[in-house]
Motif scaffolding. Structure first.
Motif, PDB file in Angstrom:
ATOM      1  N   THR A   1      50.038  71.492  30.243  1.00 48.02           N
ATOM      2  CA  THR A   1      49.687  72.779  30.838  1.00 48.02           C
ATOM      3  C   THR A   1      50.393  74.002  29.655  1.00 48.02           C
ATOM      4  N   SER A   2      51.108  73.402  28.806  1.00 46.50           N
ATOM      5  CA  SER A   2      51.710  74.210  27.443  1.00 46.50           C
ATOM      6  C   SER A   2      52.186  73.276  26.435  1.00 46.50           C
TER       7      SER A   2
ATOM      8  N   PHE B   1      56.391  65.695  28.859  1.00 49.99           N
ATOM      9  CA  PHE B   1      56.657  65.796  30.189  1.00 49.99           C
ATOM     10  C   PHE B   1      55.506  65.505  31.013  1.00 49.99           C
ATOM     11  N   PRO B   2      54.932  64.306  31.119  1.00 47.53           N
ATOM     12  CA  PRO B   2      53.728  63.982  31.860  1.00 47.53           C
ATOM     13  C   PRO B   2      53.446  64.558  33.040  1.00 47.53           C
ATOM     14  N   ASP B   3      54.684  64.855  33.776  1.00 51.02           N
ATOM     15  CA  ASP B   3      54.656  65.595  35.039  1.00 51.02           C
ATOM     16  C   ASP B   3      53.700  66.887  35.181  1.00 51.02           C
ATOM     17  N   TRP B   4      53.563  67.416  33.798  1.00 54.31           N
ATOM     18  CA  TRP B   4      52.931  68.596  33.654  1.00 54.31           C
ATOM     19  C   TRP B   4      51.558  68.557  33.010  1.00 54.31           C
ATOM     20  N   TYR B   5      50.996  67.510  32.885  1.00 56.29           N
ATOM     21  CA  TYR B   5      49.706  67.230  32.579  1.00 56.29           C
ATOM     22  C   TYR B   5      48.386  67.439  33.386  1.00 56.29           C
ATOM     23  N   VAL B   6      47.518  68.070  32.865  1.00 48.82           N
ATOM     24  CA  VAL B   6      46.188  68.337  33.824  1.00 48.82           C
ATOM     25  C   VAL B   6      45.208  68.076  33.071  1.00 48.82           C
ATOM     26  N   THR B   7      43.752  68.022  33.874  1.00 48.15           N
ATOM     27  CA  THR B   7      42.683  67.817  33.257  1.00 48.15           C
ATOM     28  C   THR B   7      42.113  68.851  32.510  1.00 48.15           C
ATOM     29  N   ASP B   8      41.422  68.701  31.499  1.00 43.50           N
ATOM     30  CA  ASP B   8      40.688  69.919  30.520  1.00 43.50           C
ATOM     31  C   ASP B   8      39.126  70.022  30.781  1.00 43.50           C
TER      32      ASP B   8
END
Length: 232
Positions: A193-194, A200-207
Motif C-alpha cells: 500500500t506504500s 510486510f506482505p500483510d499490507w499488500y493489495v491488488t493493483d
C-alpha cells in the motif's frame, strides 16, 4: 472445536473405507468442505478448515486415492504451520503439510509422470490471507510429496510452490484458464500500500493488473503483465 473435529474425522474415515466412497456424492457435507476429485479420476480430496483464535486457521485433508487395481487408499495430511522464509523452496510431505483449502486441481505431465498443480486458499490470520500454487505427486503406494520445482520465476529462481500473501481487506483472484488450448494460471498482481511497507506482505493489495504462469516445456513459466484479451 478440535474435539468435534476429531470425532467428525473418525466418522469420515470410517465412511471413506467403504469401497463405493470414491463415487459417492457426499452432498450433505459438500456444503461445508471440499470433496473435489482430480480431473483424471486418480484421487479425491476431503478438505476443510476450522477457524481458531485471532482468525488463524487449522486445516484438515484426507486424500482418497485409487490404485492401479481400483482399490482405495486413505492418505491423511497433517497441518504444520510453516512460516520459514524459504518455504517456497522446500519439499514437504503428508506429515508436515502446509494447510490450505484447495479449489482447483490441474494435472500436468513432466517426464511422463503426472504432477498435480493445486490452487489453494489460506485464511492465515487476522491481518492477511494467502493464496498458494502447490504441487502434489504420489511417490510410493501411500505417500505424497509436495514441492516439485516447476515454477520458473522472473528473478531466474525455480520455486517448488508459489505463495501470495495479501491484506485481509483486499481481494486476490487466482485461476486456471485455457486459451487456445494453452494452460495458464492467471492472478492479480500484488503491491504494498506504500513503498516503505514492501517487506510486510500483510499490507499488500491488488493493483488491477495481472500476471500469469504458462505451462510450456514441462514447467510453469512466469509472464509479467498478462493480458488475457490479447492472448485469446
Amino acid at each position: 472445536a478440535m474435539k468435534f473435529n476429531n470425532s467428525f474425522k473418525k466418522t469420515l474415515k470410517r465412511c471413506l473405507n467403504d469401497p463405493n466412497a470414491f463415487d459417492f456424492p457426499f452432498d450433505s457435507i459438500s456444503n461445508f468442505m471440499s470433496t473435489k476429485a482430480s480431473p483424471d479420476g486418480a484421487f479425491r480430496l476431503f478438505n476443510w478448515n476450522i477457524e481458531l483464535k485471532n482468525q488463524t486457521q487449522h486445516y484438515e485433508c484426507i486424500i482418497l486415492k485409487k490404485d492401479n487395481k481400483g482399490n482405495l487408499q486413505l492418505i491423511e495430511l497433517f497441518d504444520k504451520k510453516n512460516t520459514s522464509f524459504d518455504f517456497e523452496f522446500q519439499i514437504i510431505n503428508e506429515k508436515n503439510w502446509k494447510g490450505a483449502l484447495y479449489f482447483d486441481i490441474i494435472p500436468v505431465k513432466k517426464n511422463n509422470k503426472t504432477i498435480y498443480t493445486l490452487l489453494g486458499w489460506d485464511g492465515n490470520n487476522m491481518f492477511s490471507n494467502i493464496k498458494i500454487i502447490e504441487t502434489l505427486s504420489f511417490i510410493k503406494k501411500n505417500n505424497v510429496q509436495f514441492g516439485t520445482p516447476i515454477f520458473n520465476c522472473l528473478d531466474g529462481k525455480v520455486k517448488r510452490r508459489v505463495v501470495f500473501q495479501y491484506n485481509k481487506k483486499s481481494y486476490m483472484s487466482l485461476k486456471h484458464v485455457i486459451i487456445k488450448k494453452e494452460h495458464y494460471l492467471v492472478f492479480d498482481h500484488l503491491i504494498p500500500t506504500s513503498p516503505h511497507l514492501k517487506d510486510f506482505p500483510d499490507w499488500y493489495v491488488t493493483d488491477l493488473s495481472f500476471d500469469a504462469f504458462k505451462w510450456e516445456d514441462d514447467s510453469w513459466n512466469f509472464i509479467q503483465d498478462f493480458d488475457a484479451k490479447s492472448n485469446r
